[in-house]
Enzyme design. Structure first.
Site, short mmCIF file in Angstrom:
data_model
loop_
_atom_site.label_atom_id
_atom_site.label_comp_id
_atom_site.label_asym_id
_atom_site.label_seq_id
_atom_site.Cartn_x
_atom_site.Cartn_y
_atom_site.Cartn_z
N ARG A 93 27.78 38.82 -16.73
CA ARG A 93 26.68 38.72 -17.98
C ARG A 93 26.16 37.66 -18.18
NH1 ARG A 93 27.25 36.98 -24.12
NH2 ARG A 93 25.06 37.49 -24.98
N HIS A 138 19.50 33.95 -25.07
CA HIS A 138 20.32 33.32 -25.80
C HIS A 138 20.16 31.83 -25.98
CE1 HIS A 138 25.26 33.54 -25.23
NE2 HIS A 138 24.66 32.04 -25.50
N GLU A 183 23.78 36.52 -30.84
CA GLU A 183 24.62 35.99 -32.50
C GLU A 183 23.54 35.10 -32.90
OE1 GLU A 183 28.66 34.37 -30.22
OE2 GLU A 183 27.35 33.16 -31.04
N TYR A 325 35.85 35.57 -31.67
CA TYR A 325 36.91 34.50 -31.32
C TYR A 325 38.10 33.95 -31.73
CZ TYR A 325 33.43 33.26 -28.12
OH TYR A 325 32.71 32.98 -26.20
#
Length: 491
Positions: A93, A138, A183, A325
């Site tokens: 990715r 991103h 995100e 995480y």
């Protein structure tokens, strides 16, 4: 009657079977353009918000550094592909840099150099039998678009759709799995609520909510574009990915606070897409409307979706992608108390105190506490809230501060979390992929180069950016080879 040794033998087979991944389960690793590429001003690439932020607000970076060179993957992409192949990755990715491909942010100017770079990367991966998985955004927004309001300007929905059309047209024949936005909670909360990330604008409860709505609409526009024009040709899959902290209650009396926080942390960027009713999570929407009224606003600070917008966003997914995480605990605020050390996820907004369990060990990153069972609980929660769909873990990894090649703690983190993935699969969650963050040590945003997540060590003091496999890379390679947590022999 089975003798004792026979029983032990059968038990051993059962244990192995329990820790073996299903046939077809895929393992990969991830990076992001700004964190690894470098070449920030090579050819006709224009500045991103992170170029501007690190150059002009370097005091906000732990070591005052930037991603100007980073891992130099722009020049060393062949070596990175060889390393990915050595690990046996099923997929890699990466993200596409919007200002590298479209230097002014708009689709009227396409960089030949940017096209060449991503064609080389994609073709190189395919030659090694590695599936390319591409992220459109991103966090490296073209500065030119930020100057026009960035994610708080509703016109960005069209700008993002135009960008997506260019990317799908150029690379859609070879890339079959797409992430639109990585995100969103970081893009909106860490930027506008906390003011910590590029472009470093503090507008909690206002800018953060404008950003959130526009991101959902932009994602939906990119998904519908693919669905209508590109899926008939290329038959790929598209979704966005959410980073979610698992939120658990201090005790049973605070279950409501934990659930409200989860509806913010996960629901804010999921409810509109993955539920039949669409729109904002009802409990959260009601809470903000009532609070806005008490504060004297004429309307809710949370911008409403029209019925047309609800229908436009609803159902714009092919899978659910999650980055996990760490975890937090939630309880009600005491009188005069602040929201704790992590105001993200609406803790201050919704009157919830967040902190960590004293038994959770801390990784190198200040925000990072290790709680493996949180991953299983999160996956089960997602299925309960959004249905029996395909779930992909698109990021999971561990940070250290040292350049230790014998990274035992990272190996333990991976093993513990992968075991929780297997347990979630046994719980009935359809998890199909796991992605290690990250392939390489890289530029870790405001931590600069002080936090190291890589399976592969990168020497940032070496102009050649020498790469060296850590023990965790060998562990991961063995895992991929054997498809099991029990058959790994590191010798």
């Amino acid at each position: 009657m089975m003798n004792y040794m026979g029983y032990i033998g059968v038990l051993g087979v059962l244990v192995q079977a329990e820790r073996r991944f299903p046939d077809g389960f895929k393992f990969g690793a991830a990076t992001a353009a700004y964190q690894v590429e470098g070449a920030w001003n090579s050819s006709d690439k224009a500045p991103s918000i992170w170029d501007t932020f690190t150059h002009h607000q370097s005091e906000n970076i732990a070591d005052g550094s930037s991603g100007d060179v980073a891992c130099d993957s722009y020049n060393k992409w062949r070596e990175d592909i060889e390393l990915a192949s050595e690990l046996g990755l099923h997929f890699y990715r990466f993200s596409i840099s919007w200002p590298r491909l479209l230097p002014n942010g708009f689709s009227n100017v396409i960089s030949e150099d940017g096209v060449r770079y991503y064609n080389d990367l994609i073709d190189g991966l395919l030659e090694k039998g590695i599936e390319p998985v591409a992220t459109l955004y991103h966090w490296d927004l073209p500065q030119n678009l930020q100057d026009l309001g960035g994610w708080t300007n509703p016109l960005i929905v069209d700008w993002f759709k135009d960008y997506a059309r260019i990317v799908y047209t150029l690379f859609g024949d070879r890339v079959k799995t797409w992430i639109t936005i990585n995100e969103a909670i970081v893009v909106c909360e860490v930027v506008y609520t906390m003011g910590s990330f590029a472009p470093g604008i503090s507008s909690p409860g206002l800018g953060s909510y404008l950003c959130g709505k526009n991101i959902l609409l932009a994602h939906a526009a990119a998904w519908r574009l693919y669905d209508e024009e590109f899926r008939p040709m290329y038959h790929g899959k598209v979704s966005l990915t959410n980073q979610i902290f698992w939120i658990e209650p201090y005790s049973e009396e605070f279950i409501e606070e934990a659930e409200l926080t989860m509806q913010y942390a996960a629901g804010f960027y999921s409810h509109a897409i993955y539920t039949k009713e669409g729109g904002w999570p009802p409990t959260f929407e009601k809470y903000i409307a009532e609070k806005s009224k008490r504060e004297g606003y004429p309307r809710s600070r949370l911008p409403a979706f029209t019925e047309e917008e609800k229908e436009f966003v609803k159902g714009t997914y092919d899978f659910y992608a999650v980055n996990y995480y760490t975890s937090r605990r939630a309880r009600a605020l005491k009188p005069g108390e602040a929201a704790g050390e992590w105001p993200m996820f609406g803790a201050g907004e919704i009157g919830v105190f967040l902190d960590v369990h004293p038994d959770w060990p801390q990784a190198a990153s200040h925000w990072f506490y290790v709680n493996p069972p949180g991953l299983r609980k999160l996956l089960v929660w997602l299925k309960k809230n959004y249905g029996d769909i395909e779930y992909m873990i698109i990021e999971n990894g561990y940070s250290t501060s040292e350049r230790d090649l014998n990274d035992i703690k990272r190996i333990q983190y991976y093993e513990d979390h992968l075991e929780q993935v297997l347990l979630a699969i046994k719980d009935g969650v359809n998890v199909t992929r796991y992605t290690a963050w990250t392939l390489l040590d890289n530029y870790e945003w405001t931590d600069g180069y002080t936090s190291k997540f890589g399976l592969i060590d990168v020497d940032f003091n070496d102009p050649a950016r020498k790469r060296t496999l850590r023990d965790s890379a060998r562990f991961y390679a063995k895992l991929i080879e054997t498809h099991s947590l029990d058959d790994i022999n590191m010798v």
